[in-house]
Design a protein around this motif. Structure first.
Motif, PDB file in Angstrom:
ATOM      1  N   PRO A   8       0.826  -1.215   0.000  1.00  0.00           N
ATOM      2  CA  PRO A   8       0.000   0.000   0.000  1.00  0.00           C
ATOM      3  C   PRO A   8       0.861   1.265   0.000  1.00  0.00           C
ATOM      4  O   PRO A   8       1.897   1.326   0.661  1.00  0.00           O
ATOM      5  CB  PRO A   8      -0.803  -0.112   1.300  1.00  0.00           C
ATOM      6  N   GLY A   9       0.399   2.254  -0.754  1.00  0.00           N
ATOM      7  CA  GLY A   9       1.050   3.558  -0.763  1.00  0.00           C
ATOM      8  C   GLY A   9       0.095   4.623  -0.262  1.00  0.00           C
ATOM      9  O   GLY A   9      -0.868   4.329   0.457  1.00  0.00           O
ATOM     10  N   ASP A  10       0.333   5.872  -0.649  1.00  0.00           N
ATOM     11  CA  ASP A  10      -0.586   6.938  -0.264  1.00  0.00           C
ATOM     12  C   ASP A  10      -1.723   7.021  -1.281  1.00  0.00           C
ATOM     13  O   ASP A  10      -1.928   6.094  -2.076  1.00  0.00           O
ATOM     14  CB  ASP A  10       0.166   8.266  -0.122  1.00  0.00           C
ATOM     15  N   VAL A  11      -2.458   8.117  -1.295  1.00  0.00           N
ATOM     16  CA  VAL A  11      -3.609   8.245  -2.197  1.00  0.00           C
ATOM     17  C   VAL A  11      -3.185   8.233  -3.666  1.00  0.00           C
ATOM     18  O   VAL A  11      -3.990   7.945  -4.551  1.00  0.00           O
ATOM     19  CB  VAL A  11      -4.394   9.531  -1.879  1.00  0.00           C
ATOM     20  N   LYS A  12      -1.926   8.546  -3.922  1.00  0.00           N
ATOM     21  CA  LYS A  12      -1.409   8.517  -5.285  1.00  0.00           C
ATOM     22  C   LYS A  12      -0.590   7.262  -5.570  1.00  0.00           C
ATOM     23  O   LYS A  12      -0.034   7.124  -6.656  1.00  0.00           O
ATOM     24  CB  LYS A  12      -0.538   9.758  -5.544  1.00  0.00           C
ATOM     25  N   GLY A  13      -0.496   6.386  -4.604  1.00  0.00           N
ATOM     26  CA  GLY A  13       0.292   5.172  -4.770  1.00  0.00           C
ATOM     27  C   GLY A  13       1.771   5.367  -4.540  1.00  0.00           C
ATOM     28  O   GLY A  13       2.579   4.495  -4.877  1.00  0.00           O
ATOM     29  N   VAL A  64       8.671   7.016  -5.023  1.00  0.00           N
ATOM     30  CA  VAL A  64       8.305   6.428  -6.323  1.00  0.00           C
ATOM     31  C   VAL A  64       6.841   6.001  -6.278  1.00  0.00           C
ATOM     32  O   VAL A  64       6.323   5.625  -5.218  1.00  0.00           O
ATOM     33  CB  VAL A  64       9.196   5.211  -6.663  1.00  0.00           C
ATOM     34  N   PRO A  65       6.131   6.027  -7.425  1.00  0.00           N
ATOM     35  CA  PRO A  65       4.705   5.647  -7.465  1.00  0.00           C
ATOM     36  C   PRO A  65       4.512   4.145  -7.703  1.00  0.00           C
ATOM     37  O   PRO A  65       3.777   3.743  -8.622  1.00  0.00           O
ATOM     38  CB  PRO A  65       4.170   6.479  -8.629  1.00  0.00           C
ATOM     39  N   TRP A  66       5.118   3.325  -6.906  1.00  0.00           N
ATOM     40  CA  TRP A  66       5.092   1.878  -7.118  1.00  0.00           C
ATOM     41  C   TRP A  66       4.143   1.151  -6.167  1.00  0.00           C
ATOM     42  O   TRP A  66       4.054  -0.082  -6.214  1.00  0.00           O
ATOM     43  CB  TRP A  66       6.494   1.298  -6.963  1.00  0.00           C
ATOM     44  N   GLY A  67       3.453   1.843  -5.333  1.00  0.00           N
ATOM     45  CA  GLY A  67       2.539   1.204  -4.391  1.00  0.00           C
ATOM     46  C   GLY A  67       1.113   1.221  -4.906  1.00  0.00           C
ATOM     47  O   GLY A  67       0.784   1.893  -5.905  1.00  0.00           O
ATOM     48  N   SER A  68       0.255   0.476  -4.238  1.00  0.00           N
ATOM     49  CA  SER A  68      -1.163   0.505  -4.582  1.00  0.00           C
ATOM     50  C   SER A  68      -1.801   1.731  -3.940  1.00  0.00           C
ATOM     51  O   SER A  68      -1.465   2.097  -2.809  1.00  0.00           O
ATOM     52  CB  SER A  68      -1.843  -0.772  -4.098  1.00  0.00           C
ATOM     53  N   LYS A  69      -2.708   2.354  -4.659  1.00  0.00           N
ATOM     54  CA  LYS A  69      -3.323   3.580  -4.175  1.00  0.00           C
ATOM     55  C   LYS A  69      -4.201   3.297  -2.960  1.00  0.00           C
ATOM     56  O   LYS A  69      -4.966   2.337  -2.941  1.00  0.00           O
ATOM     57  CB  LYS A  69      -4.146   4.238  -5.274  1.00  0.00           C
TER      58      LYS A  69
END
Length: 292
Positions: free
Chosen positions: A204-209, A232-237
């Protein structure tokens, strides 16, 4: 006994008591402190040091708070004074490297941090030192989720790669760093680089992943604690879903799950039923006793 002898005996007793008291107070030993220094540098920004103070109490090392320490860079002088800190209840204190010692910092490829304690009524004087070399860690990523961390040290006025440094390449989480793959640590090669593949696609990432990657060397004997971070945007939003008006374990009493309410009310009715039954039996026994 003559009065003169009594006076002499009393004076000798007072003198002996005073001597014994002085001996007792002088015999009370002060405690010894253990002082440890750690060096940190994150993203090649302003470095800082932490100080950990402990003392052996009842056979175990315990953190000691309220200890004032003077911190210096390389030597105990006014021009190299980093600052004075006081340990908290966990025995920790920290200080950034101030601009006043920047000239001294830039003048050498390695430095020695000094921490001194002047002593007080409870503890003896104490000091500690830590020598570290100047180093940085860089972090690069590619679109195919490949990560490359590099370690450089300052030598002869330039940054040169360092071989054989163990690095952790991980994702920063609240409870601790999570390795990006099954391999816990990576070692730099002759070019100062260590590569890893990101295998935490469902994290899990933040609201932007977005997630934060970190490459760090911890408690290195030569360089201390040096790290680099990259978002980096590598997580799930993360999509927030409110359960305020739904029956959940964390809701208010009127929104508690039905099964939980049934269990709670069943326990209450059972307990009160047993108590009422016992009262009736006691009254019945008492009535029978009066009729006999």
């Amino acid at each position: 006994m003559k009065p003169v002898n009594k006076i002499v005996a009393a004076l000798l007793s007072v003198a002996l008591l005073a001597t014994g008291y002085d001996g007792f107070s002088q015999g009370a030993q002060k405690g010894d402190l253990s002082v440890n220094i750690s060096y940190f540098n994150v993203n090649n920004r302003i470095p800082y040091v932490t100080v950990n103070v402990k003392s052996k109490i009842n056979g175990r090392f315990q953190p000691i708070g309220g200890i004032p320490l003077k911190l210096y860079l390389d030597k105990d002088s006014t021009g190299t004074f980093i600052g004075q800190v006081v340990t908290n209840e966990k025995g920790l204190a920290w200080a950034n490297i101030p601009p006043s010692v920047k000239k001294e910092w830039d003048s050498s490829t390695s430095h020695t941090f000094l921490a001194t304690f002047d002593g007080n009524k409870q503890y003896e004087t104490a000091k500690a030192d830590l020598t570290v070399g100047r180093a940085i860690v860089t972090l690069k990523v590619t679109d195919d989720k490949s990560i490359t961390a590099s370690v450089f040290e300052m030598k002869d006025g330039s940054w040169v790669p360092v071989k054989g440094i163990d690095l952790k390449i991980a994702v920063k989480r609240l409870g601790g760093d999570l390795p990006v793959s099954e391999t816990p640590t990576f070692t730099t090669d002759s070019t100062g680089q260590a590569s890893a593949d990101f295998k935490r696609d469902s994290i899990p990432g933040d609201v932007k992943g977005n997630i934060t990657l970190v490459a760090k060397m911890e408690d290195n004997d030569q360089f201390g604690n040096v790290s680099a971070e990259k978002v980096v945007p590598w997580g799930s939003k993360f999509v927030y879903k409110s359960t305020f008006n739904e029956r959940t374990l964390f809701a208010t009493r009127n929104k508690a799950p039905i099964w939980l309410q049934l269990i709670a009310y069943s326990i209450i009715f059972t307990v009160w039923g047993i108590l009422i039954y016992l009262v009736f039996n006691v009254l019945k026994i008492r009535k029978l006793g009066k009729s006999v």
